[in-house]
Scaffold this active site. Structure first.
Site, mmCIF file in Angstrom:
data_model
loop_
_atom_site.group_PDB
_atom_site.id
_atom_site.type_symbol
_atom_site.label_atom_id
_atom_site.label_comp_id
_atom_site.label_asym_id
_atom_site.label_seq_id
_atom_site.Cartn_x
_atom_site.Cartn_y
_atom_site.Cartn_z
ATOM 1 N N ALA A 26 49.034 96.269 81.565
ATOM 2 C CA ALA A 26 49.143 95.699 80.066
ATOM 3 C C ALA A 26 48.441 94.314 79.901
ATOM 4 C CB ALA A 26 50.802 95.423 79.744
ATOM 5 N N GLU A 85 45.796 81.793 78.581
ATOM 6 C CA GLU A 85 44.646 82.134 79.393
ATOM 7 C C GLU A 85 43.522 82.164 78.353
ATOM 8 O OE1 GLU A 85 45.657 86.186 81.297
ATOM 9 O OE2 GLU A 85 43.488 86.712 81.004
HETATM 10 C C1 HEM Z 1 45.125 89.474 74.258
HETATM 11 C C2 HEM Z 1 46.062 89.709 75.268
HETATM 12 C C3 HEM Z 1 47.097 90.826 74.668
HETATM 13 C C4 HEM Z 1 47.504 91.812 73.702
HETATM 14 C C5 HEM Z 1 46.678 91.740 72.260
HETATM 15 C C6 HEM Z 1 48.544 92.335 73.876
HETATM 16 C C7 HEM Z 1 49.096 93.262 73.172
HETATM 17 C C8 HEM Z 1 50.339 94.085 73.257
HETATM 18 C C9 HEM Z 1 51.077 94.732 72.156
HETATM 19 C C10 HEM Z 1 50.314 94.986 70.775
HETATM 20 C C11 HEM Z 1 52.073 95.319 72.567
HETATM 21 C C12 HEM Z 1 52.989 96.195 72.058
HETATM 22 C C13 HEM Z 1 52.507 97.480 72.091
HETATM 23 C C14 HEM Z 1 53.572 98.564 71.331
HETATM 24 O O1 HEM Z 1 54.471 98.275 70.287
HETATM 25 O O2 HEM Z 1 53.343 99.795 71.140
HETATM 26 C C15 HEM Z 1 52.186 94.659 74.254
HETATM 27 C C16 HEM Z 1 53.308 95.094 75.008
HETATM 28 C C17 HEM Z 1 53.271 94.750 76.162
HETATM 29 N N1 HEM Z 1 52.342 93.696 76.599
HETATM 30 FE FE1 HEM Z 1 50.970 92.815 76.031
HETATM 31 N N2 HEM Z 1 49.160 92.047 75.083
HETATM 32 C C18 HEM Z 1 48.155 91.230 75.669
HETATM 33 C C19 HEM Z 1 48.364 90.575 76.952
HETATM 34 C C20 HEM Z 1 49.416 90.824 77.709
HETATM 35 C C21 HEM Z 1 49.446 90.306 79.113
HETATM 36 C C22 HEM Z 1 48.756 89.111 79.818
HETATM 37 C C23 HEM Z 1 51.036 90.860 79.801
HETATM 38 C C24 HEM Z 1 51.323 90.692 80.933
HETATM 39 C C25 HEM Z 1 50.772 90.305 82.133
HETATM 40 C C26 HEM Z 1 51.220 91.865 78.642
HETATM 41 C C27 HEM Z 1 52.364 92.614 78.888
HETATM 42 C C28 HEM Z 1 52.882 93.289 78.027
HETATM 43 C C29 HEM Z 1 54.167 94.145 78.309
HETATM 44 C C30 HEM Z 1 54.906 94.403 79.665
HETATM 45 C C31 HEM Z 1 54.355 95.090 76.949
HETATM 46 C C32 HEM Z 1 55.430 95.870 76.893
HETATM 47 C C33 HEM Z 1 56.387 95.334 76.278
HETATM 48 C C34 HEM Z 1 57.561 96.078 75.791
HETATM 49 O O3 HEM Z 1 57.442 97.396 75.707
HETATM 50 O O4 HEM Z 1 58.551 95.782 75.585
HETATM 51 N N3 HEM Z 1 50.626 91.978 77.601
HETATM 52 N N4 HEM Z 1 51.186 94.043 74.342
#
Ligand code: HEM
Length: 408
Positions: A250, A369
């Site tokens: 992710a 970042e």
């Molecule tokens: C520009 C960078 C990022 C964007 C645009 C982004 C975008 C997203 C989006 C849209 C979701 C929700 C997906 C859904 O509802 O179907 C999500 C979930 C998640 N993201 Fe990010 N993300 C980014 C960076 C990161 C980083 C750096 C991490 C951790 C190291 C991370 C960890 C997670 C996790 C663990 C989830 C799942 C949360 C859950 O299911 O409760 N993301 N991300």
């Protein structure tokens, strides 16, 4: 209520992949919800929701969820080959694919590790990794910012965060690339099997890392995860290891895509880039606007957990709904002049990190970042000229697999 499925757009059409925004504009005006058809395996078709208010509301509506296996009989699914099981078994444990109550249980471990204070403490380390990545970039002449900079940097930052020693970063990069290919839209059974083998290896790698860290505790991200796990019995060891892999995945792809999309947008808006270089903008707003303008994740998929009447349409139990994050972020009802890149835009309620219970757990890290990366880019690159670009063929994300630029 109408359950009539008339296709209103095809997300894999080359024109749409190149520039989805005119289509989103039409959909928001004419079909706030409509059927999207695709030939990709596993995405027979889905209801697509395009307006900001509906996307925001739908993602907070618990009639839509992730665990479709709970509401459809086993014969509704393509059987999983034995060689593919490790990959699917690992993914099935990710909080991203869980509904309450399991989702909340898994998400609890993420809270302390992604607290802003904790993430802020990582700044010096992130800065060192950014500097090291820039040192690899040629001083003169064109280079591919994706393969030479943003992809390795993004994997290295999350690897570092997860306690992977620096000498193992290349190893992890290789695993991540192979697993990413196996999750891609265009994939063969052989690719899935290879990704599955790598998934098993990556889980075993984290198993050994967790063992070593338990013997020699440290107050870092992995240490916090282990402490969260060991403090209560609310998480199995397999879930802990699958979560390590989830953070790696992710955390890296969207961050890397944001750098590519952001640079692409800045190259096409030289006046805005000049303002960024002149220090006339605030880092927080710059990142928010780049995330809004060309969001790395375009759609958040859910399944109807029951028959749902939504926006005048009867959505049947088990059907897939795609909530258009990228479309919502260009909705003129929320963002004035939405197709204009404005690095000083004060309206920051974009949905690039999603909404509802699955809102990105790593958003504070992602923001910090990106702020640091774009600050260094602005300092180092007097100009950005695009020499070549290649789009990623995907329904879920929007980004570039190749972006050759000249910045001298
Ligand atoms: C520009 C960078 C990022 C964007 C645009 C982004 C975008 C997203 C989006 C849209 C979701 C929700 C997906 C859904 O509802 O179907 C999500 C979930 C998640 N993201 Fe990010 N993300 C980014 C960076 C990161 C980083 C750096 C991490 C951790 C190291 C991370 C960890 C997670 C996790 C663990 C989830 C799942 C949360 C859950 O299911 O409760 N993301 N991300």
């Amino acid at each position: 209520m109408s359950g009539l499925r008339r296709t209103v757009f095809r997300p894999l059409d080359p024109d749409f992949v190149e520039d989805p925004y005119p289509t989103y504009d039409r959909l928001r005006r004419e079909h706030p919800i409509g059927w999207a058809t695709t030939p990709a395996q596993g995405y027979a078709g889905f209801w697509f929701v395009s307006r900001y208010a509906d996307v925001n509301a739908g993602l907070k509506d618990d009639r839509f969820g992730r665990e479709v296996a709970k509401v459809l009989p086993p014969e509704a699914f393509v059987p999983i080959l034995e060689a593919h099981r490790p990959l699917y078994a690992m993914i099935a444990q990710w909080m991203l694919f869980k509904d309450p109550p399991d989702h909340a249980r898994l998400r609890r471990i993420a809270a302390p590790v992604f607290a802003l204070r904790q993430v802020n403490a990582m700044r010096p380390r992130i800065e060192a990794l950014i500097e090291a990545a820039f040192a690899q970039v040629p001083e003169y002449g064109p280079f591919d910012i994706i393969s030479d900079f943003s992809s390795p940097l993004s994997i290295d930052i999350v690897s570092d965060l997860m306690g992977v020693p620096e000498e193992d970063h290349p190893l992890v990069r290789g695993w991540v690339r192979e697993i990413t290919l196996s999750l891609d839209l265009v994939r063969t059974p052989e690719r899935i099997a290879a990704g599955s083998r790598r998934a098993a290896e990556l889980v075993a790698y984290f198993g050994a890392l967790v063992c070593a860290r338990r013997a020699k505790p440290k107050d870092d991200f992995l240490g916090l995860l282990i402490a969260a796990h060991d403090a209560g019995s609310f998480l199995t060891e397999e879930e802990l290891l699958a979560s390590c892999v989830l953070f790696l995945f992710a955390g890296h792809e969207a961050s890397s895509l944001l750098i590519g999309n952001g640079l692409h947008a800045l190259a096409q808006n030289p006046a805005e880039y000049a303002r960024l270089r002149a220090g006339e903008t605030q880092g927080r707003l710059v990142v928010s606007e780049l995330l809004r303008y060309d969001s790395p994740q375009q759609i958040a998929f859910r399944h109807a957990l029951e028959d749902v009447d939504f926006l005048g349409v009867s959505i049947r139990r088990g059907q897939t709904v795609g909530f258009g994050l990228g479309s919502a972020n260009r909705d003129p009802d929320i963002f004035a002049d939405p197709d204009r890149l404005d690095l000083s835009r004060q309206e920051t309620r974009h949905l690039a990190f999603g909404a509802g219970i699955h809102t990105c757990a790593g958003s504070s890290l992602a923001n910090i970042e990106a702020e640091m990366v774009f600050a260094v880019i602005a300092r180092r690159f007097p100009r950005i000229e695009i020499i070549a670009a290649q789009r990623q063929e995907s329904i879920l994300v929007r980004g570039l697999t190749r972006l050759v630029i000249d910045c001298g």
